[in-house]
Design a protein around this motif. Structure first.
Motif, mmCIF file in Angstrom:
data_model
loop_
_atom_site.group_PDB
_atom_site.id
_atom_site.type_symbol
_atom_site.label_atom_id
_atom_site.label_comp_id
_atom_site.label_asym_id
_atom_site.label_seq_id
_atom_site.Cartn_x
_atom_site.Cartn_y
_atom_site.Cartn_z
ATOM 1 N N ASP A 2 0.838 -1.190 0.000
ATOM 2 C CA ASP A 2 0.000 0.000 0.000
ATOM 3 C C ASP A 2 0.877 1.245 0.000
ATOM 4 O OD1 ASP A 2 -2.368 -1.468 0.137
ATOM 5 O OD2 ASP A 2 -2.337 -1.513 2.316
ATOM 6 N N GLN A 3 0.514 2.217 -0.830
ATOM 7 C CA GLN A 3 1.241 3.490 -0.892
ATOM 8 C C GLN A 3 0.768 4.416 0.227
ATOM 9 O OE1 GLN A 3 4.105 3.281 -3.181
ATOM 10 N NE2 GLN A 3 3.483 5.386 -3.307
ATOM 11 N N THR A 4 1.682 5.188 0.771
ATOM 12 C CA THR A 4 1.324 6.189 1.773
ATOM 13 C C THR A 4 2.134 7.453 1.525
ATOM 14 O OG1 THR A 4 1.140 6.678 4.128
ATOM 15 C CG2 THR A 4 3.016 5.331 3.467
ATOM 16 N N ASN A 37 4.463 -4.166 4.322
ATOM 17 C CA ASN A 37 3.181 -3.910 3.670
ATOM 18 C C ASN A 37 2.937 -2.476 3.212
ATOM 19 O OD1 ASN A 37 1.618 -6.586 3.989
ATOM 20 N ND2 ASN A 37 2.573 -6.240 5.966
ATOM 21 N N LEU A 38 3.805 -1.562 3.574
ATOM 22 C CA LEU A 38 3.622 -0.166 3.175
ATOM 23 C C LEU A 38 4.808 0.310 2.353
ATOM 24 C CD1 LEU A 38 2.347 1.380 6.533
ATOM 25 C CD2 LEU A 38 0.976 0.633 4.596
ATOM 26 N N SER A 39 4.550 1.240 1.458
ATOM 27 C CA SER A 39 5.648 1.861 0.713
ATOM 28 C C SER A 39 5.397 3.356 0.621
ATOM 29 C CB SER A 39 5.788 1.245 -0.681
ATOM 30 O OG SER A 39 4.670 1.542 -1.469
ATOM 31 N N LYS A 40 6.480 4.096 0.548
ATOM 32 C CA LYS A 40 6.423 5.550 0.451
ATOM 33 C C LYS A 40 7.396 5.956 -0.643
ATOM 34 C CE LYS A 40 7.329 9.631 3.281
ATOM 35 N NZ LYS A 40 6.170 10.471 3.249
ATOM 36 N N THR A 44 12.676 4.271 1.872
ATOM 37 C CA THR A 44 12.596 2.870 2.285
ATOM 38 C C THR A 44 12.067 2.843 3.710
ATOM 39 O OG1 THR A 44 14.512 2.345 0.929
ATOM 40 C CG2 THR A 44 13.922 0.762 2.638
ATOM 41 N N ILE A 45 10.946 2.191 3.879
ATOM 42 C CA ILE A 45 10.372 2.062 5.224
ATOM 43 C C ILE A 45 10.975 0.819 5.857
ATOM 44 C CG2 ILE A 45 8.272 1.584 6.529
ATOM 45 C CD1 ILE A 45 6.710 3.095 4.393
ATOM 46 N N ASN A 46 11.618 0.992 7.003
ATOM 47 C CA ASN A 46 12.046 -0.184 7.759
ATOM 48 C C ASN A 46 11.745 0.049 9.241
ATOM 49 O OD1 ASN A 46 14.344 0.889 9.149
ATOM 50 N ND2 ASN A 46 15.570 0.626 7.314
#
Length: 64
Positions: A2-4, A37-40, A44-46
């Motif tokens: 999912d994009q955020t 489950n998320l991407s921006k 890079t989300i970690n």
């Protein structure tokens, strides 16, 4: 994924709320779920970044 467009600290705050509601056992579990489950765009989300962003925002008064 999912994009955020939310800031990392806002994502972390949302994930902590979901943990507090019983969806996850630990905050790190919630952060790891977001990592998977998320991407921006452009970031890079970690889990570690989310943890740091949350504590930084809390110390700056962005989060109560």
């Amino acid at each position: 994924k999912d994009q955020t467009n939310n800031a990392l600290w806002a994502i972390a705050d949302d994930m902590r709320e979901r943990k507090d509601e019983g969806e996850f056992e630990t905050y790190m579990d919630a952060y790891r779920w977001a990592e998977e489950n998320l991407s921006k765009k452009g970031i890079t989300i970690n889990a570690k970044k989310l943890e740091r962003a949350y504590h930084k925002a809390k110390s700056e008064g962005k989060i109560e």
